[in-house]
Design a protein around this motif. Structure first.
Motif, PDB file in Angstrom:
ATOM      1  N   GLU A 134     -25.329  42.213  -0.349  1.00  0.00           N
ATOM      2  CA  GLU A 134     -24.005  41.727   0.032  1.00  0.00           C
ATOM      3  C   GLU A 134     -24.032  40.211   0.152  1.00  0.00           C
ATOM      4  N   GLY A 135     -22.882  39.600  -0.080  1.00  0.00           N
ATOM      5  CA  GLY A 135     -22.830  38.161  -0.186  1.00  0.00           C
ATOM      6  C   GLY A 135     -22.895  37.427   1.136  1.00  0.00           C
ATOM      7  N   GLN A 136     -22.847  36.115   1.046  1.00  0.00           N
ATOM      8  CA  GLN A 136     -22.909  35.262   2.222  1.00  0.00           C
ATOM      9  C   GLN A 136     -21.515  34.966   2.744  1.00  0.00           C
ATOM     10  N   GLY A 137     -21.475  34.466   3.978  1.00  0.00           N
ATOM     11  CA  GLY A 137     -20.214  34.073   4.582  1.00  0.00           C
ATOM     12  C   GLY A 137     -19.713  32.770   3.995  1.00  0.00           C
ATOM     13  N   VAL A 174      -5.997  25.413   5.671  1.00  0.00           N
ATOM     14  CA  VAL A 174      -7.089  25.740   6.580  1.00  0.00           C
ATOM     15  C   VAL A 174      -7.684  27.085   6.192  1.00  0.00           C
ATOM     16  N   LEU A 175      -9.016  27.139   6.106  1.00  0.00           N
ATOM     17  CA  LEU A 175      -9.732  28.373   5.800  1.00  0.00           C
ATOM     18  C   LEU A 175     -10.614  28.717   6.994  1.00  0.00           C
ATOM     19  N   VAL A 176     -10.326  29.856   7.631  1.00  0.00           N
ATOM     20  CA  VAL A 176     -11.060  30.290   8.821  1.00  0.00           C
ATOM     21  C   VAL A 176     -11.906  31.505   8.462  1.00  0.00           C
ATOM     22  N   SER A 177     -13.160  31.479   8.831  1.00  0.00           N
ATOM     23  CA  SER A 177     -14.066  32.596   8.595  1.00  0.00           C
ATOM     24  C   SER A 177     -14.583  33.094   9.942  1.00  0.00           C
ATOM     25  N   ALA A 178     -14.552  34.419  10.144  1.00  0.00           N
ATOM     26  CA  ALA A 178     -14.985  34.998  11.413  1.00  0.00           C
ATOM     27  C   ALA A 178     -16.480  34.875  11.629  1.00  0.00           C
ATOM     28  N   VAL A 221     -16.748  34.531  20.848  1.00  0.00           N
ATOM     29  CA  VAL A 221     -17.273  35.432  19.821  1.00  0.00           C
ATOM     30  C   VAL A 221     -18.798  35.380  19.810  1.00  0.00           C
ATOM     31  N   THR A 222     -19.340  34.175  19.788  1.00  0.00           N
ATOM     32  CA  THR A 222     -20.791  34.013  19.716  1.00  0.00           C
ATOM     33  C   THR A 222     -21.488  34.647  20.907  1.00  0.00           C
ATOM     34  N   SER A 223     -20.978  34.386  22.111  1.00  0.00           N
ATOM     35  CA  SER A 223     -21.619  34.945  23.304  1.00  0.00           C
ATOM     36  C   SER A 223     -21.386  36.447  23.418  1.00  0.00           C
ATOM     37  N   GLY A 224     -20.186  36.915  23.040  1.00  0.00           N
ATOM     38  CA  GLY A 224     -19.874  38.334  23.148  1.00  0.00           C
ATOM     39  C   GLY A 224     -20.700  39.183  22.199  1.00  0.00           C
ATOM     40  N   VAL A 225     -20.863  38.702  20.954  1.00  0.00           N
ATOM     41  CA  VAL A 225     -21.661  39.429  19.973  1.00  0.00           C
ATOM     42  C   VAL A 225     -23.126  39.460  20.395  1.00  0.00           C
ATOM     43  N   GLN A 233     -23.255  35.603  15.479  1.00  0.00           N
ATOM     44  CA  GLN A 233     -22.005  35.444  14.739  1.00  0.00           C
ATOM     45  C   GLN A 233     -21.375  34.128  15.133  1.00  0.00           C
ATOM     46  N   HIS A 234     -21.178  33.264  14.160  1.00  0.00           N
ATOM     47  CA  HIS A 234     -20.652  31.925  14.419  1.00  0.00           C
ATOM     48  C   HIS A 234     -19.434  31.676  13.526  1.00  0.00           C
ATOM     49  N   PRO A 235     -18.222  31.852  14.053  1.00  0.00           N
ATOM     50  CA  PRO A 235     -17.016  31.566  13.266  1.00  0.00           C
ATOM     51  C   PRO A 235     -17.032  30.140  12.724  1.00  0.00           C
ATOM     52  N   GLN A 236     -16.432  29.963  11.542  1.00  0.00           N
ATOM     53  CA  GLN A 236     -16.413  28.662  10.894  1.00  0.00           C
ATOM     54  C   GLN A 236     -15.020  28.362  10.366  1.00  0.00           C
ATOM     55  N   VAL A 237     -14.759  27.096  10.165  1.00  0.00           N
ATOM     56  CA  VAL A 237     -13.465  26.683   9.643  1.00  0.00           C
ATOM     57  C   VAL A 237     -13.644  25.475   8.745  1.00  0.00           C
TER      58      VAL A 237
END
Length: 250
Positions: A134-137, A174-178, A221-225, A233-237
């Protein structure tokens, strides 16, 4: 997310301006048709928002990752790229839409081959498709390709104290990634939703704009995961304008 958009206490969008595609309705053809309608009708002063919650395909020969739809064919391998939403489809839409405010949210999983030996298995709490390679984020290469910008503003590049505009007056694409490269986008059993979606919506309710909502959601998100899943998990934008505090409300 749809509920937030049409709620009077949330985005207060007109319901006929919001297209919801789920399950059997979320086919590649239906998504393509919806994108075409938006591109044809959106005017320069409009806000256009795309929200995807799905899986990511393995990278193709060019290293691109697609978004899996309801009717995506997983086998044989070549079929998955031909039956999913391609990065070319997204790029053409993003670069062709006339709206000066555009937000694309990808709550999709691009893990690096987890559970690849278990045919068709989806790990509990993860959004992985469970197939090999599977691909990358979202990477800076992917963001630049989609947004068509040479110089992108990334969420960790803002200079301290630099004026980025008044809250809710932002613009741009804007491009947001979870999640970050090679990370899963996790769903929480406690929240009964994905970590990112829940915290991003909470941030929108609190602040009303995409930038502050993202900044609110990211550490949670980072702390909850990490706490619930013992995973990263580190959301990015990425954005093509420094002031991307775009109001997500009427």
């Amino acid at each position: 997310f749809y509920g937030y958009l049409i709620s009077r206490a949330g985005g207060n969008f007109r319901q006929d301006n919001v297209t919801l595609l789920t399950d059997a309705g979320a086919t590649r053809a239906n998504i393509a048709a919806a994108l075409a309608r938006l591109q044809a009708t959106a005017q320069p002063d409009d806000l256009v928002l795309l929200y995807f919650s799905s899986h990511g395909t393995p990278p193709n020969i060019n290293g691109s990752v697609n978004i899996v739809t309801y009717d995506t064919v997983v086998k044989p391998r070549q079929a998955i790229w031909e039956s999913s939403v391609t990065d070319e489809m997204l790029r053409d839409f993003i670069q062709g839409v006339r709206a000066k405010r555009l937000i694309v949210v990808l709550d999709t999983c691009y893990s690096s081959g987890a559970y690849k030996r278990v045919d068709g298995f989806l790990p509990t709490g993860g959004k992985s498709l469970g197939i090999e390679d599977e691909g990358q984020g979202m990477s800076s290469h992917m963001a630049k390709k989609l947004l068509g910008a040479k110089d992108l503003v990334l969420d960790d590049e803002d200079a301290a104290g630099e004026d980025t505009g008044t809250a809710n007056d932002g613009w741009g694409r804007v491009l947001v990634s979870a999640s970050g490269p090679e990370e899963k986008s996790w769903e929480s059993e406690k929240l009964h939703n994905s970590f990112f979606t829940r915290h991003f919506i909470d941030g929108l309710k609190k602040y009303g704009n995409a930038r502050q909502a993202f900044e609110y959601a990211k550490p949670r998100v980072t702390s909850g995961v990490l706490e619930e899943k013992q995973e990263q998990q580190h959301p990015q934008v990425a954005a093509d304008e420094r002031n991307w505090a775009i109001a997500v409300a009427r």
